[in-house]
Design a protein around this motif. Sequence first.
Motif, PDB file in Angstrom:
ATOM      1  N   LYS A  20      22.584  73.115  50.067  1.00  0.00           N
ATOM      2  CA  LYS A  20      21.727  73.695  49.024  1.00  0.00           C
ATOM      3  C   LYS A  20      21.600  75.206  49.222  1.00  0.00           C
ATOM      4  O   LYS A  20      21.717  75.699  50.346  1.00  0.00           O
ATOM      5  CB  LYS A  20      20.353  73.033  49.029  1.00  0.00           C
ATOM      6  N   ASP A  57      19.112  74.330  44.511  1.00  0.00           N
ATOM      7  CA  ASP A  57      18.084  73.698  45.341  1.00  0.00           C
ATOM      8  C   ASP A  57      17.515  72.432  44.708  1.00  0.00           C
ATOM      9  O   ASP A  57      17.068  71.534  45.416  1.00  0.00           O
ATOM     10  CB  ASP A  57      16.946  74.691  45.626  1.00  0.00           C
ATOM     11  N   ARG A  66      21.418  67.410  55.807  1.00  0.00           N
ATOM     12  CA  ARG A  66      20.697  68.646  55.506  1.00  0.00           C
ATOM     13  C   ARG A  66      19.764  68.933  56.674  1.00  0.00           C
ATOM     14  O   ARG A  66      19.593  68.125  57.569  1.00  0.00           O
ATOM     15  CB  ARG A  66      19.871  68.466  54.227  1.00  0.00           C
TER      16      ARG A  66
END
Length: 137
Positions: A20, A57, A66
């Motif tokens: 992201k 995002d 992540r």
Amino acid sequence: MNKTNRKSKREIVLPPITVKEDEARRLNALASSSATLFPRVAHFLAQEMERASVVADNCELRGVVRMGSQVRFCDDRTGEVRDVVLVYPHEADITLKRVSVLTPVGAALIGLSVGQAIEFQTPADHKRSLTVLGVSN
């Protein structure tokens, strides 16, 4: 053996990764600020961010490693399966299985999807390969 075969045996083929925007920004800054203290892993992390597909995002990434993800992975050489949480350096605590993204394993895991494997160099110049078995965010 021809040159092409010799060359391909030495090259490490890296799988596609996804990160992201905000994490990519933070990880690039971390790699830059850590380059003097941890040059090899900072360089590896910077390279990973350079080749990553960066998404918005608000994009939902299921099954992708992540920051803050709980990750189950297998060491492809030993067969050992480990469960860790990928964290920023100040949150790392190996006794709690919290692995910093500023370690070779952490930098290798970021952005991988379930089922993907990655090969990378350890600080001792050994090749290591990990396969992601599961991810929860």
